[in-house]
Structure formats: C-alpha cells, structure tokens
Scaffold this motif. Structure first.
Motif, mmCIF file in Angstrom:
data_model
loop_
_atom_site.group_PDB
_atom_site.id
_atom_site.type_symbol
_atom_site.label_atom_id
_atom_site.label_comp_id
_atom_site.label_asym_id
_atom_site.label_seq_id
_atom_site.Cartn_x
_atom_site.Cartn_y
_atom_site.Cartn_z
ATOM 1 N N PRO A 53 -3.880 -7.056 -1.750
ATOM 2 C CA PRO A 53 -4.683 -6.900 -0.596
ATOM 3 C C PRO A 53 -5.989 -6.313 -0.982
ATOM 4 O O PRO A 53 -6.710 -6.082 -0.111
ATOM 5 C CB PRO A 53 -4.011 -6.075 0.397
ATOM 6 N N PHE A 54 -6.142 -5.790 -2.230
ATOM 7 C CA PHE A 54 -7.323 -5.018 -2.471
ATOM 8 C C PHE A 54 -8.457 -5.989 -2.421
ATOM 9 O O PHE A 54 -8.792 -6.657 -2.996
ATOM 10 C CB PHE A 54 -7.344 -4.464 -3.689
ATOM 11 N N THR A 55 -9.794 -5.477 -1.353
ATOM 12 C CA THR A 55 -10.826 -5.886 -1.370
ATOM 13 C C THR A 55 -11.825 -4.703 -1.236
ATOM 14 O O THR A 55 -11.472 -3.971 -0.466
ATOM 15 C CB THR A 55 -10.971 -7.072 -0.430
ATOM 16 N N THR A 56 -13.050 -4.904 -1.898
ATOM 17 C CA THR A 56 -13.982 -3.932 -1.478
ATOM 18 C C THR A 56 -15.376 -4.702 -1.701
ATOM 19 O O THR A 56 -15.669 -5.292 -2.597
ATOM 20 C CB THR A 56 -13.858 -2.682 -2.246
ATOM 21 N N ALA B 182 -6.659 1.104 -7.378
ATOM 22 C CA ALA B 182 -7.760 0.699 -7.067
ATOM 23 C C ALA B 182 -8.425 1.032 -6.238
ATOM 24 O O ALA B 182 -9.935 1.164 -6.017
ATOM 25 C CB ALA B 182 -7.495 -1.072 -6.863
ATOM 26 N N ARG B 183 -7.905 1.230 -4.896
ATOM 27 C CA ARG B 183 -8.527 1.671 -3.792
ATOM 28 C C ARG B 183 -9.184 3.166 -4.000
ATOM 29 O O ARG B 183 -10.119 3.458 -3.635
ATOM 30 C CB ARG B 183 -7.477 1.832 -2.488
ATOM 31 N N PRO C 214 -6.512 -9.847 -11.248
ATOM 32 C CA PRO C 214 -5.313 -9.378 -10.932
ATOM 33 C C PRO C 214 -5.626 -7.695 -10.540
ATOM 34 O O PRO C 214 -6.710 -7.266 -11.198
ATOM 35 C CB PRO C 214 -4.231 -9.259 -12.190
ATOM 36 N N THR C 215 -5.013 -7.190 -9.872
ATOM 37 C CA THR C 215 -5.250 -5.722 -9.564
ATOM 38 C C THR C 215 -5.209 -4.887 -10.703
ATOM 39 O O THR C 215 -6.157 -4.087 -10.711
ATOM 40 C CB THR C 215 -4.261 -5.021 -8.250
ATOM 41 N N VAL D 254 0.841 -1.308 0.007
ATOM 42 C CA VAL D 254 -0.051 0.045 0.076
ATOM 43 C C VAL D 254 1.049 1.148 -0.026
ATOM 44 O O VAL D 254 1.761 1.276 0.588
ATOM 45 C CB VAL D 254 -0.747 -0.157 1.248
ATOM 46 N N LEU D 255 0.456 2.232 -0.806
ATOM 47 C CA LEU D 255 1.375 3.394 -0.830
ATOM 48 C C LEU D 255 0.378 4.275 -0.161
ATOM 49 O O LEU D 255 -0.878 4.760 -0.533
ATOM 50 C CB LEU D 255 1.379 3.834 -2.203
#
Length: 218
Positions: free
Chosen positions: A173-176, A146-147, A185-186, A6-7
């Motif tokens: 780790p991206f989920t929503t 993505a976030r 893939p992200t 995460v940035l």
C-alpha cells in the motif's frame, strides 16, 4: 480500522525487528570465510563488519550512544567505526555469536523504533544481495520502514532522495509524493531511499533515473 500491511504499534515494530534479526542470523550460519569478508552494499564495510555494526546498535543504550557521538565530535562514521570495533569478534564465528545474543534485545539506542527496523532491513539486504542470498521481509515490515524513510531524513537522507517524485509500491500500500513516477517492490524502494544504487535496477518509471542520478552524485 488499520490498513492492511501496516505495523502501527511500537510492540509490532519491535517484534518485526526480532524476526528480521533472527532471519539474518540463520542466513549467516553457513557463510564461508570468504563470504564473511565480502564487500557489502554499505561500501565501507564487509559483511562481518555490518553484522558487528548491527550488534552495536542493539547493545548501545541512549546515553552511551550520545557519549560515543560526543567523543566522535558528532562524526557518524567515527562513531560507527568505534562501536563496530567494540562488538566485532576475533573471528566471524564470534561476531555471529555476539549478534545472536542480541536478536531478541532492544530495538536500538533511541525510541525511533521504525528507524531501527529500517536498520536491520537495509543492512540485511546490504549483506544478502552481494552474496546472492534472497529474503523478502513481510510487506508490513517494509511498508513501515518506507513510510518512516519518506517522512524524514534520520540516519540517511531518505526523504530528500525522493523529493519531487511520486513513489508507488507494486506489492503493497505504500505511496507518497507527486511528480515523476518511481515504482517497484517496497523493499527496493526502501533500499533506494537508503542510498543503495543497486536497488534502482528493480525500479521503473521516469523517477528511477532521477533517483539513480541523485544517489551517484550524493
């Protein structure tokens, strides 16, 4: 403790923008004239026009951007076409030189740094995919985009595109969200949220067909 991949800081996001611009400039160095003229995934523009658009975004400060939008009567297509024309060179080589000159420049005309990271990530893929060029940005980069895309409709209706879906990245780790499952893939999730139907072939779950239908009817 910060999550992996995460940035979180503006500085980190700006550094990621510079990395992705530099990577794209390297990929563009050996393009033929025909490749420069090839249609991108950003349907109205060729590869060269997308590069000029990216140069415009990195070269236009906030007040100039606002004045340009006002002159275009807040029509983003008119605004973008005018800024693109200003920063496109007489030849693809000149267009590339102008882009290289802004590789380490400002993120974009506003303080929405994650959005401008999305700009370079998405438009780089717009160019690369039709040309058969492959680059997967770091997961930290695509996760940040993505976030942001999932949190709001900004330059693209990205949040709307995934409404009612459970979105899960298979490489980070991206989920929503909740609802029909959309996995992949992200980078492909980012491209799908940005409205690129071609990315749906990389996605799975019942949500993939729903997203594809939304993008085709949008």
């Amino acid at each position: 403790m910060a999550e992996p991949h995460v940035l979180e800081t503006r500085k980190a996001l700006e550094e990621a923008i510079h990395v992705e611009r530099s990577a794209l400039a390297q990929d563009l160095a050996e393009l033929s004239e025909a490749q420069w003229a090839k249609a991108s995934l950003c349907e109205r523009w060729t590869a060269e026009e997308v590069v000029a658009h990216l140069t415009a975004g990195a070269s236009t400060r906030m007040w100039r951007w606002l004045l340009s939008m006002l002159a275009a009567r807040f029509d983003p297509d008119v605004h973008n076409d005018r800024r693109l024309a200003k920063h496109r060179g007489a030849t693809p080589e000149e267009t590339l030189r102008r882009f290289r000159a802004v590789v380490a420049g400002p993120a974009g005309p506003t303080g929405h740094t994650a959005a401008w990271l999305g700009e370079i990530v998405v438009h780089s893929e717009d160019i690369r995919r039709p040309l058969g060029l492959v680059r997967t940005p770091p997961v930290a980069t695509t996760t940040a985009v993505a976030r942001f895309f999932a949190s709001r409709d900004f330059t693209v209706p990205s949040k709307t595109a995934i409404a009612g879906l459970r979105v899960e990245a298979t490489d980070g780790p991206f989920t929503t969200g909740s609802g029909h499952l959309l996995r992949g893939p992200t980078l492909s999730l980012v491209m799908g949220m940005a409205g690129r139907t071609a990315a749906c072939q990389d996605l799975e779950g019942d949500g993939a067909a729903i997203l594809r239908a939304r993008l085709r009817s949008g």
